[in-house]
Motif scaffolding. Structure first.
Motif, PDB file in Angstrom:
ATOM      1  N   PHE A  94      72.969 -28.304  78.387  1.00 48.24           N
ATOM      2  CA  PHE A  94      74.086 -28.332  77.283  1.00 48.24           C
ATOM      3  C   PHE A  94      75.495 -28.609  78.284  1.00 48.24           C
ATOM      4  N   GLY A  95      76.056 -29.664  78.061  1.00 54.29           N
ATOM      5  CA  GLY A  95      77.382 -29.833  78.996  1.00 54.29           C
ATOM      6  C   GLY A  95      78.344 -29.114  78.542  1.00 54.29           C
ATOM      7  N   LEU A  96      79.675 -29.155  78.939  1.00 54.27           N
ATOM      8  CA  LEU A  96      80.648 -28.149  78.820  1.00 54.27           C
ATOM      9  C   LEU A  96      81.039 -28.269  77.487  1.00 54.27           C
ATOM     10  N   HIS A  97      81.454 -27.281  76.466  1.00 50.32           N
ATOM     11  CA  HIS A  97      81.672 -27.366  75.192  1.00 50.32           C
ATOM     12  C   HIS A  97      82.276 -25.870  74.970  1.00 50.32           C
ATOM     13  N   ARG A  98      83.257 -26.127  73.554  1.00 48.99           N
ATOM     14  CA  ARG A  98      84.047 -24.953  73.360  1.00 48.99           C
ATOM     15  C   ARG A  98      83.584 -24.025  72.207  1.00 48.99           C
ATOM     16  N   HIS A  99      83.814 -23.011  72.262  1.00 49.98           N
ATOM     17  CA  HIS A  99      83.706 -21.826  71.164  1.00 49.98           C
ATOM     18  C   HIS A  99      84.832 -21.034  70.869  1.00 49.98           C
ATOM     19  N   ARG A 100      84.768 -20.624  69.647  1.00 49.74           N
ATOM     20  CA  ARG A 100      86.060 -19.613  69.744  1.00 49.74           C
ATOM     21  C   ARG A 100      85.414 -18.786  68.111  1.00 49.74           C
ATOM     22  N   GLU A 101      85.922 -17.310  68.345  1.00 45.20           N
ATOM     23  CA  GLU A 101      85.370 -16.486  67.119  1.00 45.20           C
ATOM     24  C   GLU A 101      84.239 -16.280  66.808  1.00 45.20           C
ATOM     25  N   PHE A 102      83.226 -16.273  67.776  1.00 48.11           N
ATOM     26  CA  PHE A 102      82.033 -15.820  67.653  1.00 48.11           C
ATOM     27  C   PHE A 102      81.288 -15.043  68.940  1.00 48.11           C
ATOM     28  N   GLN A 103      80.470 -14.315  68.484  1.00 50.25           N
ATOM     29  CA  GLN A 103      79.551 -13.595  69.594  1.00 50.25           C
ATOM     30  C   GLN A 103      78.378 -14.219  69.893  1.00 50.25           C
ATOM     31  N   ILE A 104      78.321 -14.712  71.229  1.00 58.26           N
ATOM     32  CA  ILE A 104      76.971 -15.578  71.606  1.00 58.26           C
ATOM     33  C   ILE A 104      76.283 -15.008  72.798  1.00 58.26           C
ATOM     34  N   TRP A 105      75.143 -14.711  72.470  1.00 60.49           N
ATOM     35  CA  TRP A 105      74.187 -14.459  73.543  1.00 60.49           C
ATOM     36  C   TRP A 105      72.882 -15.148  73.656  1.00 60.49           C
ATOM     37  N   SER A 106      72.472 -14.869  75.194  1.00 59.20           N
ATOM     38  CA  SER A 106      71.119 -15.547  75.411  1.00 59.20           C
ATOM     39  C   SER A 106      70.032 -14.658  75.888  1.00 59.20           C
ATOM     40  N   TYR A 107      68.919 -14.787  75.195  1.00 58.87           N
ATOM     41  CA  TYR A 107      67.752 -13.814  75.677  1.00 58.87           C
ATOM     42  C   TYR A 107      66.767 -14.764  76.377  1.00 58.87           C
ATOM     43  N   ILE A 108      66.567 -14.624  77.699  1.00 58.68           N
ATOM     44  CA  ILE A 108      65.741 -15.446  78.557  1.00 58.68           C
ATOM     45  C   ILE A 108      64.505 -14.985  78.484  1.00 58.68           C
ATOM     46  N   VAL A 109      63.455 -15.976  78.062  1.00 57.04           N
ATOM     47  CA  VAL A 109      61.902 -15.701  77.957  1.00 57.04           C
ATOM     48  C   VAL A 109      61.357 -16.190  79.146  1.00 57.04           C
ATOM     49  N   ASP A 110      61.428 -17.440  79.696  1.00 60.56           N
ATOM     50  CA  ASP A 110      61.030 -17.859  80.915  1.00 60.56           C
ATOM     51  C   ASP A 110      61.669 -18.933  81.560  1.00 60.56           C
ATOM     52  N   GLY A 111      61.884 -19.295  82.620  1.00 61.87           N
ATOM     53  CA  GLY A 111      62.604 -20.178  83.531  1.00 61.87           C
ATOM     54  C   GLY A 111      63.966 -19.643  83.840  1.00 61.87           C
ATOM     55  N   GLU A 112      64.795 -20.646  84.159  1.00 65.77           N
ATOM     56  CA  GLU A 112      66.061 -20.479  84.587  1.00 65.77           C
ATOM     57  C   GLU A 112      67.166 -20.914  83.816  1.00 65.77           C
ATOM     58  N   LEU A 113      68.361 -20.470  83.680  1.00 63.54           N
ATOM     59  CA  LEU A 113      69.499 -20.911  82.799  1.00 63.54           C
ATOM     60  C   LEU A 113      70.673 -20.551  83.331  1.00 63.54           C
ATOM     61  N   GLU A 114      71.262 -21.894  83.931  1.00 71.14           N
ATOM     62  CA  GLU A 114      72.800 -21.446  84.367  1.00 71.14           C
ATOM     63  C   GLU A 114      73.743 -21.610  83.352  1.00 71.14           C
ATOM     64  N   HIS A 115      74.564 -20.630  83.669  1.00 70.17           N
ATOM     65  CA  HIS A 115      75.905 -20.346  82.603  1.00 70.17           C
ATOM     66  C   HIS A 115      77.134 -20.703  83.709  1.00 70.17           C
ATOM     67  N   LYS A 116      77.861 -21.524  83.089  1.00 77.06           N
ATOM     68  CA  LYS A 116      79.419 -21.655  83.707  1.00 77.06           C
ATOM     69  C   LYS A 116      80.286 -21.754  82.673  1.00 77.06           C
ATOM     70  N   ASP A 117      81.308 -21.055  82.989  1.00 73.40           N
ATOM     71  CA  ASP A 117      82.531 -20.970  81.769  1.00 73.40           C
ATOM     72  C   ASP A 117      83.787 -21.101  82.235  1.00 73.40           C
ATOM     73  N   SER A 118      84.805 -21.195  81.161  1.00 75.50           N
ATOM     74  CA  SER A 118      86.191 -21.425  81.820  1.00 75.50           C
ATOM     75  C   SER A 118      86.860 -20.093  82.259  1.00 75.50           C
ATOM     76  N   LEU A 119      86.076 -18.982  82.024  1.00 73.62           N
ATOM     77  CA  LEU A 119      86.736 -17.807  82.736  1.00 73.62           C
ATOM     78  C   LEU A 119      86.322 -17.659  84.291  1.00 73.62           C
ATOM     79  N   GLY A 120      85.795 -18.537  84.833  1.00 71.36           N
ATOM     80  CA  GLY A 120      85.290 -18.552  86.225  1.00 71.36           C
ATOM     81  C   GLY A 120      83.922 -17.856  86.557  1.00 71.36           C
ATOM     82  N   ASN A 121      83.213 -17.651  85.595  1.00 73.06           N
ATOM     83  CA  ASN A 121      81.831 -17.139  85.701  1.00 73.06           C
ATOM     84  C   ASN A 121      80.910 -18.036  85.964  1.00 73.06           C
TER      85      ASN A 121
END
Length: 278
Positions: free
Chosen positions: A61-88
């Motif tokens: 999923f390319g760069l996209h915006r969200h607001r006023e949500f709590q969003i979380w990922s639970y990793i089952v298998d493999g690897e997922l890269e997270h990047k955000d506008s906070l510099g994480n």
């Protein structure tokens, strides 16, 4: 609902979930999402999204915006890269739970940089209990051993006991909602019991589709060789992989709030349990 129980179980079968195959992304939706809409599945308490996603190697999923949500990922298998506008920037792996409190607004991307392996994860959204929060990011890790034949609290309301607001810490991931999420890996023939908190008004169980992907169109003919992971609830309801159950709590009943989970299949069952207040 039996006289001895305050709980009513409503199945959410895997094959009836919203579903899409975008070639690079195969996804199931427990609630309304993207082009899937059913007026019966708008939300459950503060929960708004439970997507069970498989993303092919080298896509995401390319760069996209969200607001006023709590969003979380639970990793089952493999690897997922997270990047955000906070510099994480984070490469999440099996056992990781990554929380983004989007607050007043954040942009992020989720990408599978692995060139060989698909990533399988659940993305979950909830409405916050207050608006205008500052965007924040948290990451936690829970081993298979920690979850083996136990319910482990992996997400809990921010500020609750044992829930640190540090970016990386032990204990549950903080969420700005009246919601607690547990994870378990239940061995065959094993049983767990869990009593819902006195303030809980709704709950939800989701049996992760861990043994492999099945599309709704082939599920009937493409059964797992041994039936896959199967969890029986104390109502007698059996959840196969990908199935869920909504649980209504009769607030005026003096009946039991206990849920029993029994693995009646031949494989480990990995499942999530959500407790919520309206």
């Amino acid at each position: 609902m039996s006289a001895s129980s305050a709980l009513k179980f409503i199945p959410r079968r895997s094959g009836s979930r919203g579903w899409a195959d975008h070639s690079w992304l195969k996804t199931y939706h427990t609630f309304n999402f993207a082009s899937y809409y059913d007026p019966n599945y708008e939300s459950w308490g503060p929960l708004r999204v439970i997507n069970e996603d498989r993303v092919d190697a080298g896509t995401g999923f390319g760069l996209h915006r969200h607001r006023e949500f709590q969003i979380w990922s639970y990793i089952v298998d493999g690897e997922l890269e997270h990047k955000d506008s906070l510099g994480n920037t984070e490469i999440m792996k099996r056992g990781d739970v990554q929380m983004t409190s989007t607050g007043t607004g954040i942009a992020h991307s989720e990408y599978n940089r692995n060139k060989k392996q698909q990533v399988h994860f659940l993305q979950i959204w909830a409405l916050p209990n207050k608006s205008g929060l500052s965007p924040t990011y948290y990451n936690r890790h829970f081993t298979d051993e920690e979850k083996r034949d136990k319910l482990v609290k992996v997400v809990a309301p921010a500020g609750s006991e044992g829930c640190s607001d540090e970016r990386n810490a032990s204990g549950p991931t903080p969420v700005h909602a009246a919601l607690t999420m547990y994870a378990s890996i239940l061995s065959p023939k094993s049983t767990l019991k869990h009593t819902l908190a006195p303030t809980t008004t709704k709950a939800l169980v989701h049996n992760i589709m861990r043994s492999g992907y099945r599309s709704p169109s082939t599920a009937a003919s493409d059964k797992y060789e041994d039936g896959g992971a199967m969890v029986q609830l104390n109502s007698g309801l059996i959840l196969e992989e990908g199935d869920g159950a909504f649980i209504q709590v009769n607030k005026t009943s003096d009946g039991s709030r206990e849920i029993e989970f029994k693995n009646v299949g031949e494989r480990d069952a990995e499942f999530l349990v959500f407790e919520m207040e309206d």
